[in-house]
Motif scaffolding. Structure first.
Motif, PDB file in Angstrom:
ATOM      1  N   THR A  59       8.869  -0.471  10.347  1.00  0.00           N
ATOM      2  CA  THR A  59       7.805  -0.383   9.344  1.00  0.00           C
ATOM      3  C   THR A  59       8.028   0.838   8.459  1.00  0.00           C
ATOM      4  O   THR A  59       8.234   1.952   8.960  1.00  0.00           O
ATOM      5  CB  THR A  59       6.430  -0.296  10.017  1.00  0.00           C
ATOM      6  N   ALA A  60       8.000   0.614   7.151  1.00  0.00           N
ATOM      7  CA  ALA A  60       8.257   1.703   6.193  1.00  0.00           C
ATOM      8  C   ALA A  60       6.994   2.542   6.037  1.00  0.00           C
ATOM      9  O   ALA A  60       6.026   2.119   5.412  1.00  0.00           O
ATOM     10  CB  ALA A  60       8.695   1.124   4.853  1.00  0.00           C
ATOM     11  N   TYR A 100       4.721   0.326  -3.619  1.00  0.00           N
ATOM     12  CA  TYR A 100       3.850  -0.011  -4.753  1.00  0.00           C
ATOM     13  C   TYR A 100       3.692  -1.524  -4.932  1.00  0.00           C
ATOM     14  O   TYR A 100       2.788  -1.996  -5.625  1.00  0.00           O
ATOM     15  CB  TYR A 100       4.381   0.612  -6.050  1.00  0.00           C
ATOM     16  N   LEU A 101       4.568  -2.334  -4.300  1.00  0.00           N
ATOM     17  CA  LEU A 101       4.463  -3.788  -4.392  1.00  0.00           C
ATOM     18  C   LEU A 101       3.477  -4.356  -3.390  1.00  0.00           C
ATOM     19  O   LEU A 101       3.149  -5.544  -3.433  1.00  0.00           O
ATOM     20  CB  LEU A 101       5.832  -4.424  -4.173  1.00  0.00           C
ATOM     21  N   GLY A 102       2.990  -3.505  -2.476  1.00  0.00           N
ATOM     22  CA  GLY A 102       1.976  -3.935  -1.521  1.00  0.00           C
ATOM     23  C   GLY A 102       2.475  -4.997  -0.563  1.00  0.00           C
ATOM     24  O   GLY A 102       3.660  -5.067  -0.228  1.00  0.00           O
ATOM     25  N   ASP A 103       1.538  -5.872  -0.154  1.00  0.00           N
ATOM     26  CA  ASP A 103       1.878  -6.877   0.854  1.00  0.00           C
ATOM     27  C   ASP A 103       2.616  -8.084   0.274  1.00  0.00           C
ATOM     28  O   ASP A 103       2.823  -9.085   0.960  1.00  0.00           O
ATOM     29  CB  ASP A 103       0.618  -7.328   1.612  1.00  0.00           C
ATOM     30  N   ARG A 104       3.004  -8.007  -0.996  1.00  0.00           N
ATOM     31  CA  ARG A 104       3.767  -9.120  -1.590  1.00  0.00           C
ATOM     32  C   ARG A 104       5.218  -9.128  -1.146  1.00  0.00           C
ATOM     33  O   ARG A 104       5.926 -10.115  -1.328  1.00  0.00           O
ATOM     34  CB  ARG A 104       3.687  -9.051  -3.118  1.00  0.00           C
ATOM     35  N   VAL A 105       5.665  -8.008  -0.572  1.00  0.00           N
ATOM     36  CA  VAL A 105       7.006  -7.962   0.014  1.00  0.00           C
ATOM     37  C   VAL A 105       6.899  -7.307   1.380  1.00  0.00           C
ATOM     38  O   VAL A 105       5.967  -6.530   1.633  1.00  0.00           O
ATOM     39  CB  VAL A 105       7.997  -7.157  -0.875  1.00  0.00           C
ATOM     40  N   PRO A 106       7.817  -7.598   2.295  1.00  0.00           N
ATOM     41  CA  PRO A 106       7.768  -6.964   3.617  1.00  0.00           C
ATOM     42  C   PRO A 106       7.924  -5.446   3.485  1.00  0.00           C
ATOM     43  O   PRO A 106       8.872  -4.967   2.868  1.00  0.00           O
ATOM     44  CB  PRO A 106       8.964  -7.577   4.353  1.00  0.00           C
ATOM     45  N   GLN A 107       7.016  -4.705   4.046  1.00  0.00           N
ATOM     46  CA  GLN A 107       7.062  -3.245   3.956  1.00  0.00           C
ATOM     47  C   GLN A 107       7.819  -2.685   5.157  1.00  0.00           C
ATOM     48  O   GLN A 107       7.250  -2.136   6.106  1.00  0.00           O
ATOM     49  CB  GLN A 107       5.642  -2.681   3.859  1.00  0.00           C
ATOM     50  N   VAL A 108       9.137  -2.874   5.119  1.00  0.00           N
ATOM     51  CA  VAL A 108      10.018  -2.362   6.165  1.00  0.00           C
ATOM     52  C   VAL A 108      11.174  -1.622   5.507  1.00  0.00           C
ATOM     53  O   VAL A 108      11.485  -1.839   4.333  1.00  0.00           O
ATOM     54  CB  VAL A 108      10.564  -3.498   7.062  1.00  0.00           C
ATOM     55  N   ALA A 126       3.789   6.329   2.587  1.00  0.00           N
ATOM     56  CA  ALA A 126       3.920   5.096   1.799  1.00  0.00           C
ATOM     57  C   ALA A 126       2.638   4.814   1.026  1.00  0.00           C
ATOM     58  O   ALA A 126       2.675   4.402  -0.138  1.00  0.00           O
ATOM     59  CB  ALA A 126       4.258   3.924   2.728  1.00  0.00           C
ATOM     60  N   GLN A 127       1.503   5.033   1.658  1.00  0.00           N
ATOM     61  CA  GLN A 127       0.221   4.781   1.011  1.00  0.00           C
ATOM     62  C   GLN A 127       0.034   5.700  -0.200  1.00  0.00           C
ATOM     63  O   GLN A 127      -0.383   5.259  -1.278  1.00  0.00           O
ATOM     64  CB  GLN A 127      -0.917   4.977   2.012  1.00  0.00           C
ATOM     65  N   ASP A 128       0.369   6.979  -0.040  1.00  0.00           N
ATOM     66  CA  ASP A 128       0.225   7.916  -1.152  1.00  0.00           C
ATOM     67  C   ASP A 128       1.257   7.621  -2.256  1.00  0.00           C
ATOM     68  O   ASP A 128       0.962   7.792  -3.445  1.00  0.00           O
ATOM     69  CB  ASP A 128       0.387   9.352  -0.655  1.00  0.00           C
ATOM     70  N   PHE A 129       2.464   7.189  -1.864  1.00  0.00           N
ATOM     71  CA  PHE A 129       3.464   6.836  -2.870  1.00  0.00           C
ATOM     72  C   PHE A 129       2.989   5.646  -3.700  1.00  0.00           C
ATOM     73  O   PHE A 129       3.156   5.617  -4.928  1.00  0.00           O
ATOM     74  CB  PHE A 129       4.801   6.518  -2.197  1.00  0.00           C
ATOM     75  N   ALA A 130       2.357   4.654  -3.038  1.00  0.00           N
ATOM     76  CA  ALA A 130       1.819   3.499  -3.763  1.00  0.00           C
ATOM     77  C   ALA A 130       0.736   3.938  -4.742  1.00  0.00           C
ATOM     78  O   ALA A 130       0.697   3.480  -5.898  1.00  0.00           O
ATOM     79  CB  ALA A 130       1.278   2.467  -2.780  1.00  0.00           C
ATOM     80  N   SER A 131      -0.164   4.828  -4.310  1.00  0.00           N
ATOM     81  CA  SER A 131      -1.213   5.341  -5.201  1.00  0.00           C
ATOM     82  C   SER A 131      -0.608   6.122  -6.359  1.00  0.00           C
ATOM     83  O   SER A 131      -1.029   5.985  -7.521  1.00  0.00           O
ATOM     84  CB  SER A 131      -2.169   6.244  -4.409  1.00  0.00           C
TER      85      SER A 131
END
Length: 490
Positions: A59-60, A100-108, A126-131
């Protein structure tokens, strides 16, 4: 190749984050002071000892930027970790870059990262990078999403089109191959009907002719001997040359002229086909009287021709059955998607389907028949064989040698497909597995055949696909794992 067995790095020390150091990185050089302060507040700097930082498939959880030190990236291929890059460039990044692509791609994690020397990294969750991406760069995120999913969609559409084109080409070849034996069977059946009608006419003549009971019995025994001789010649696979056939027919024609059998030249072919010469006809003449010799010879010739026509029908229908069987084997119709299969059956069915494209090419099957069956997705592997064999045939332009070698290397089943074409230029050989890359003329290829093959072999079967090429010798090597833990996955 190496296998990374050591656990992920555990010696990690948090350090102070310096916005001036972040500002010097090419990733962050245009950010404002407030943004840099946000990065330092949400993220942190870590000192990390050498070892595995994270593994492919885990898990990434974090996004990493190298501040100093060095690293190596690995991809998993079967049981091995293959190094794909090594760098000490400050500012390189890795980890949860697709957050940043969220659950649309596997987050690994898509690769394994190994720290090569004591190093410092800027680390952001990862959460902060997405934000960070979605809040500060919404337009860039939309553009990246469009590029990512657009390329993914295009690849799927073009890949499907390539599969349909290959299917159309194979269908055309199969139709052509089926038409030949079907037409042969039709012709043989029509001629056979004529010959059977002729034999009925001969039976009527025999009934009204000068044949006594003993002569009829003798002719029937000769008929059986002639049929047995034809079957033996056919089973032996003896094929005389055109010159030998001509000489035998001349000798038989002269024999029939000498015995006043009209039109003997037309009858000679049937006896030659059965491997029967003048000695055999001398035996016939000694068994029946002169008054019935011509009728007996003609009856025997009709018998042999009828046998030959029935053999033509048998050969044609057997060929049709074999082609249909190969098509069924190739498509894996009626079978489970993944099975334990003999790889040679898959290769042979593909060669049969591509037979028309291999006209003029010598095919060498260097098979290790002792190879154990292997757990694979049969239909997908046949697509790999199709791509590799079709590419080899196109490279050789109808003249050369295609060699398919199978064998076992440690816990791998290996298939090597080699051709004697001009080879792949050194400048492009490293790119041939890239999607959309092709050396064919515009319109002649999509550049996805080898990419699809790579994804089937490496992605779906956890195997390996490689190439070695020089002028006159190009070899594609496919390795599939026997190990149950490294077997195929959907």
């Amino acid at each position: 190749m190496t296998t990374i067995d050591e656990p992920a790095t555990t010696t990690r020390k948090h350090l102070a984050c310096d916005i001036d150091e972040l500002r010097k990185l090419f990733l962050f050089e245009r950010l404002s002071a407030d943004q840099l302060l946000w990065l330092c507040g949400r993220g942190h700097v870590e000192f990390i000892d050498p070892g595995v930082l994270y593994r492919e498939g885990d898990t990434a959880t974090d996004f990493y930027v190298l501040l100093d030190g060095s690293l190596a990236m690995y991809r998993r291929v079967g049981a091995d970790d293959i190094e794909v890059s090594r760098t000490d460039q400050v500012g390189v990044y890795a980890g949860a870059w697709a957050a940043y692509l969220g659950d649309r791609v596997p987050q690994v994690y898509s690769q394994t990262l190994r720290v090569l020397e004591p190093s410092r990294y800027y680390v952001l969750s990862a959460q902060d990078f997405a934000s960070f991406m979605n809040d500060w760069f919404p337009m860039a995120v939309h553009l990246l999403e469009g590029l990512f999913f657009g390329q993914q969609s295009s690849q799927q559409v073009i890949g499907q089109r390539e599969r349909l084109q290959a299917l159309g080409s194979l269908s055309a070849g199969l139709t052509h191959e089926l038409n030949n034996p079907a037409a042969a069977a039709t012709r043989a059946t029509a001629t056979l009907r004529e010959r059977v009608a002729g034999m009925r006419h001969k039976l009527a003549l025999i009934a009204d002719g000068p044949y006594d009971r003993a002569q009829l019995a003798q002719i029937i025994r000769l008929q059986e001997k002639a049929v047995d001789a034809y079957a033996a010649t056919r089973a032996a696979g003896l094929t005389p040359t055109a010159m030998q056939v001509s000489d035998l027919e001349d000798a038989l024609g002269d024999w029939m002229d000498d015995h006043e059998i009209a039109g003997g030249w037309e009858l000679a072919e049937s006896f030659v086909t059965a491997g029967l010469g003048t000695d055999w006809l001398d035996m016939v003449a000694s068994c029946v009287g002169d008054e019935v010799l011509e009728g007996a010879v003609r009856w025997l010739a009709y018998t042999l021709e009828t046998e030959s026509l029935m053999s033509e029908v048998e050969d044609a229908t057997t060929r049709i059955s074999a082609l249909v069987g190969a098509a069924k084997q190739y498509s894996q119709i009626g079978r489970a998607p993944d099975q334990v299969l003999d790889v040679h059956e898959l290769l042979d069915s593909t060669l049969t389907m591509l037979d028309r494209k291999l006209d003029g090419i010598t095919v060498v099957r260097a098979y290790d028949r002792d190879l154990a069956p292997i757990h694979v997705f049969g239909a997908e592997l046949n697509q790999v064989w199709t791509n590799l064999i079709d590419n080899a045939a196109q490279a050789m332009h109808g003249a050369g040698t295609l060699t398919i070698t199978t064998g076992r290397v440690e816990d791998w089943l290996e298939v090597e497909i080699a051709d004697t074409g001009p080879g792949i230029p050194d400048a492009v050989v490293g790119r041939i597995f890239e999607p959309f890359f092709t050396t064919k003329p515009v319109g002649a290829g999509t550049g996805l055949g080898l990419d699809i093959s790579w994804r089937i072999v490496v992605g779906k079967h956890h195997g390996d696909l490689s190439v070695a090429s020089q002028p006159g010798d190009t070899r594609f090597r496919v390795r599939l794992p026997y190990s149950a833990t490294e077997g195929p996955t959907a």
